[in-house]
Design a protein around this motif. Structure first.
Motif, mmCIF file in Angstrom:
data_model
loop_
_atom_site.group_PDB
_atom_site.id
_atom_site.type_symbol
_atom_site.label_atom_id
_atom_site.label_comp_id
_atom_site.label_asym_id
_atom_site.label_seq_id
_atom_site.Cartn_x
_atom_site.Cartn_y
_atom_site.Cartn_z
ATOM 1 N N ASN A 199 0.821 -1.213 0.126
ATOM 2 C CA ASN A 199 -0.155 -0.049 -0.145
ATOM 3 C C ASN A 199 0.934 1.299 -0.014
ATOM 4 O O ASN A 199 0.562 2.195 -0.826
ATOM 5 N N LEU A 200 1.998 1.213 0.771
ATOM 6 C CA LEU A 200 2.713 2.398 0.858
ATOM 7 C C LEU A 200 3.609 2.537 -0.465
ATOM 8 O O LEU A 200 3.899 3.566 -1.114
ATOM 9 N N TRP A 201 3.965 1.353 -0.991
ATOM 10 C CA TRP A 201 4.667 1.488 -2.503
ATOM 11 C C TRP A 201 3.897 1.926 -3.358
ATOM 12 O O TRP A 201 4.212 2.908 -4.237
ATOM 13 N N GLN A 202 2.374 1.524 -3.488
ATOM 14 C CA GLN A 202 1.495 2.399 -4.630
ATOM 15 C C GLN A 202 1.334 3.866 -4.298
ATOM 16 O O GLN A 202 1.324 4.631 -5.258
ATOM 17 N N ALA A 203 1.328 4.312 -3.068
ATOM 18 C CA ALA A 203 1.197 5.534 -2.630
ATOM 19 C C ALA A 203 2.376 6.445 -3.163
ATOM 20 O O ALA A 203 2.136 7.443 -3.811
ATOM 21 N N LEU A 204 3.508 5.826 -2.940
ATOM 22 C CA LEU A 204 4.762 6.395 -3.420
ATOM 23 C C LEU A 204 4.734 6.682 -4.788
ATOM 24 O O LEU A 204 5.148 7.575 -5.329
ATOM 25 N N ARG A 205 4.302 5.462 -5.507
ATOM 26 C CA ARG A 205 4.281 5.576 -7.023
ATOM 27 C C ARG A 205 3.314 6.754 -7.458
ATOM 28 O O ARG A 205 3.463 7.139 -8.754
ATOM 29 N N CYS A 206 2.245 6.695 -6.971
ATOM 30 C CA CYS A 206 1.031 7.628 -7.419
ATOM 31 C C CYS A 206 1.365 9.110 -6.912
ATOM 32 O O CYS A 206 1.219 10.140 -7.652
ATOM 33 N N LEU A 207 2.386 9.399 -5.684
ATOM 34 C CA LEU A 207 2.845 10.670 -5.489
ATOM 35 C C LEU A 207 4.031 11.150 -6.149
ATOM 36 O O LEU A 207 4.329 12.494 -6.169
ATOM 37 N N ARG A 208 4.627 10.308 -6.781
ATOM 38 C CA ARG A 208 5.720 10.698 -7.257
ATOM 39 C C ARG A 208 5.514 11.766 -8.413
ATOM 40 O O ARG A 208 4.823 11.246 -9.463
ATOM 41 N N THR A 209 6.357 12.584 -8.947
ATOM 42 C CA THR A 209 6.303 13.371 -9.909
ATOM 43 C C THR A 209 7.292 13.194 -11.012
ATOM 44 O O THR A 209 8.279 12.521 -10.843
ATOM 45 N N GLU A 210 7.284 13.825 -12.228
ATOM 46 C CA GLU A 210 8.300 13.560 -13.337
ATOM 47 C C GLU A 210 9.462 14.419 -13.370
ATOM 48 O O GLU A 210 10.428 13.980 -13.489
ATOM 49 N N PHE A 211 9.289 15.685 -12.530
ATOM 50 C CA PHE A 211 10.289 16.650 -12.663
ATOM 51 C C PHE A 211 10.892 16.756 -11.437
ATOM 52 O O PHE A 211 12.075 17.482 -11.404
ATOM 53 N N ALA A 212 10.163 16.968 -10.492
ATOM 54 C CA ALA A 212 10.552 17.597 -9.099
ATOM 55 C C ALA A 212 10.411 16.674 -7.990
ATOM 56 O O ALA A 212 9.549 15.767 -7.752
ATOM 57 N N TRP A 251 -4.219 9.105 1.486
ATOM 58 C CA TRP A 251 -4.105 7.949 0.797
ATOM 59 C C TRP A 251 -5.109 6.905 1.035
ATOM 60 O O TRP A 251 -5.002 6.173 1.983
ATOM 61 N N LEU A 252 -6.150 6.588 0.411
ATOM 62 C CA LEU A 252 -7.242 5.827 0.446
ATOM 63 C C LEU A 252 -6.831 4.307 -0.104
ATOM 64 O O LEU A 252 -7.633 3.430 -0.106
ATOM 65 N N GLY A 253 -5.995 4.346 -1.062
ATOM 66 C CA GLY A 253 -5.544 3.170 -1.745
ATOM 67 C C GLY A 253 -5.457 3.255 -3.301
ATOM 68 O O GLY A 253 -5.998 4.134 -3.738
ATOM 69 N N GLU A 254 -5.455 2.016 -3.935
ATOM 70 C CA GLU A 254 -5.630 1.926 -5.318
ATOM 71 C C GLU A 254 -6.904 2.405 -5.869
ATOM 72 O O GLU A 254 -8.112 2.181 -5.165
ATOM 73 N N ARG A 255 -7.070 2.740 -7.106
ATOM 74 C CA ARG A 255 -8.164 3.111 -7.781
ATOM 75 C C ARG A 255 -9.194 1.821 -7.814
ATOM 76 O O ARG A 255 -8.686 0.998 -8.327
ATOM 77 N N ALA A 282 -4.632 18.053 10.779
ATOM 78 C CA ALA A 282 -3.907 18.293 9.648
ATOM 79 C C ALA A 282 -4.519 20.000 9.460
ATOM 80 O O ALA A 282 -5.721 20.228 9.746
ATOM 81 N N ALA A 283 -3.513 20.618 9.063
ATOM 82 C CA ALA A 283 -3.808 22.184 8.667
ATOM 83 C C ALA A 283 -4.712 22.167 7.475
ATOM 84 O O ALA A 283 -5.786 22.728 7.270
ATOM 85 N N GLU A 284 -4.443 21.341 6.420
ATOM 86 C CA GLU A 284 -5.183 21.141 4.992
ATOM 87 C C GLU A 284 -4.621 19.651 4.638
ATOM 88 O O GLU A 284 -3.885 18.926 5.049
ATOM 89 N N THR A 285 -5.910 19.020 3.949
ATOM 90 C CA THR A 285 -5.856 17.557 3.603
ATOM 91 C C THR A 285 -6.008 17.457 2.055
ATOM 92 O O THR A 285 -6.675 18.571 1.541
ATOM 93 N N VAL A 286 -5.340 16.444 1.354
ATOM 94 C CA VAL A 286 -5.915 16.254 0.317
ATOM 95 C C VAL A 286 -6.250 14.713 0.130
ATOM 96 O O VAL A 286 -5.324 13.879 0.460
ATOM 97 N N ILE A 287 -7.237 14.424 -0.555
ATOM 98 C CA ILE A 287 -7.887 13.143 -0.591
ATOM 99 C C ILE A 287 -7.246 12.557 -2.070
ATOM 100 O O ILE A 287 -7.638 12.980 -2.826
ATOM 101 N N GLN A 288 -6.722 11.336 -1.783
ATOM 102 C CA GLN A 288 -6.235 10.731 -2.764
ATOM 103 C C GLN A 288 -6.572 9.295 -3.027
ATOM 104 O O GLN A 288 -6.298 8.414 -1.929
ATOM 105 N N CYS A 289 -6.958 8.901 -4.324
ATOM 106 C CA CYS A 289 -7.325 7.450 -4.345
ATOM 107 C C CYS A 289 -6.727 7.073 -5.986
ATOM 108 O O CYS A 289 -7.162 7.634 -6.811
ATOM 109 N N GLY A 290 -5.661 6.147 -5.772
ATOM 110 C CA GLY A 290 -5.060 5.986 -7.254
ATOM 111 C C GLY A 290 -4.502 7.340 -7.672
ATOM 112 O O GLY A 290 -3.777 8.002 -6.769
#
Length: 409
Positions: A78-91, A130-134, A256-264
């Motif tokens: 689950n953590l591996w999937q989160a890191l994979r989806c959070l990673r960006t292409e340039f930064a 991170w709610l998990g995979e799509r 949390a001061a701010e949250t972002v909900i992510q699924c996949g």
């Protein structure tokens, strides 16, 4: 478990030090995940990072290797999937992730970092939930939640236009306040039939009146046979995900001061998510017998959403009421944790009635003594000490929470 050779020592005696992980960019989604570690200090106002709130997953779940400072490091899927989806292409992306940033083999460091957990999540620029995979119509669910939020937001902002709309609606209601039956799809909320006003209902403010109009608009829409079921099933599945049953997420989410909900790969602003799921709960709870009736499958989805663990925490975040440890124990008594100590330690930082030094975090402490720590504080130092029945409830609740743990004195 990771080897300690990855970790430089933290100053745990007085400094508010923590490790941060830089998630390095990659040109493709399937490239090996590479990270580096650094040390930061919560007293440094220039510190900028996102904190990850996620579910560790089962101990026997599949493992994946990433590179941490150039060396192989094992994480659960689950953590591996989160890191994979959070990673960006340039930064690079700077994160705080407990499974990587805390040396899990060092009990003293773990005690120290868990004691700081509330500050870590509160200080983060945002918390990525991170709610998990799509899956299970999650993309359709997020699009529906956006639509719900936007439909109510446009009548919630104070403006001359809102006041004018409310005044026109009051005139309309003064002429005809009979219940309406939907006859077909409505292209806009302005074209909705007149909705019923019940005895005792009062709409003094423009906002309250127009919000009720929006509710009726959604009740009308949900009664139509053409309303697709899949997005509503998706929302129900989203708020029933096992993430919401973890005890640690209560603190991570609420502080949390701010949250972002992510699924996949899909994500949504946390404030919008909180308000949208709360609105759905109200659509289920406030609908009266003479309002339009949803189709059975959608009614089932509304009921699942209103009773889900994933609506209670967003609602608590919106209300922002003071919370006692007793109330938190009641709310979280069925929540899950890998370590039984966390059934208390994970909610300590949220309790407004217990000072930070009252109950110290110690993962080597016997569970029986953790129970004694809580019961002793409530019976000797809290406002409940003069109320034996309340202290008795604390003790009963502790026995329920630690039912599967044997007491060893």
């Amino acid at each position: 478990m990771p080897s300690s050779h990855f970790y430089a020592s933290l100053q745990t005696s007085w400094k508010k030090e923590l490790r941060l992980v830089s998630l390095l960019p990659a040109p493709t989604k399937d490239a090996t995940i590479e990270c580096t570690l650094s040390i930061g200090n919560l007293e440094d106002q220039r510190l900028h990072y996102e904190a990850l709130s996620y579910e560790w997953g089962d101990l026997n779940s599949p493992k994946h290797e990433i590179l941490l400072d150039g060396q192989p490091f094992t994480v659960r899927r689950n953590l591996w999937q989160a890191l994979r989806c959070l990673r960006t292409e340039f930064a690079a992306r700077t994160l705080w992730v407990d499974a990587i940033c805390i040396n899990q083999e060092d009990v003293l460091e773990r005690n120290h970092q868990v004691g700081m957990m509330g500050s870590i999540y509160n200080f983060a620029s945002s918390v990525r939930v991170w709610l998990g995979e799509r899956g299970d119509n999650s993309r359709e669910a997020i699009l529906l939640l956006h639509e719900i939020w936007e439909s109510f937001e446009e009548v919630s902002r104070p403006s001359k236009e809102v006041d004018e709309k409310a005044e026109a609606l009051r005139k309309k209601l003064a002429v005809n306040a009979e219940p309406a039956t939907p006859t077909g799809s409505h292209d806009s909320f302005d074209e909705l039939p007149v909705f019923p006003i019940h005895s005792g209902e009062s709409f003094e403010s423009s906002r309250d009146l127009l919000v009720q109009e929006r509710r009726v608009g959604w009740w009308n829409r949900l009664a139509l046979s053409s309303e697709p079921v899949a997005p509503w099933e998706g929302v129900a599945a989203l708020v029933e995900r096992t993430y919401w049953s973890r005890i640690w997420i209560v603190q991570e989410y609420l502080l949390a001061a701010e949250t972002v909900i992510q699924c996949g790969w899909d994500y949504m602003d946390g404030k919008r998510f909180d308000e949208a799921v709360s609105i759905i709960g109200e659509l289920f709870e406030l609908r009266k017998a003479d309002h339009p009736q949803p189709a059975p499958l959608i009614q089932s989805c509304l009921e699942r959403i209103a009773n889900s663990p994933g609506i209670k925490i967003p609602r608590s975040r919106i209300s922002d009421n003071q919370r006692t440890l007793l109330e938190l124990m009641e709310t979280c008594r069925t929540s899950k944790s890998c370590d039984p100590h966390d059934r208390i330690y994970a909610i300590l930082g949220l309790a407004d009635d217990i000072p930070p030094e009252a109950i110290l975090v110690d993962y080597e402490r016997e569970i029986f003594k953790v129970k004694v720590d809580v019961a002793w504080w409530y019976s000797t130092r809290s406002g409940l000490k003069s109320h034996p029945a309340s202290v008795s409830r604390v003790c009963s609740l502790l026995d329920e929470i630690f039912m599967d743990c044997e007491d060893e004195e």
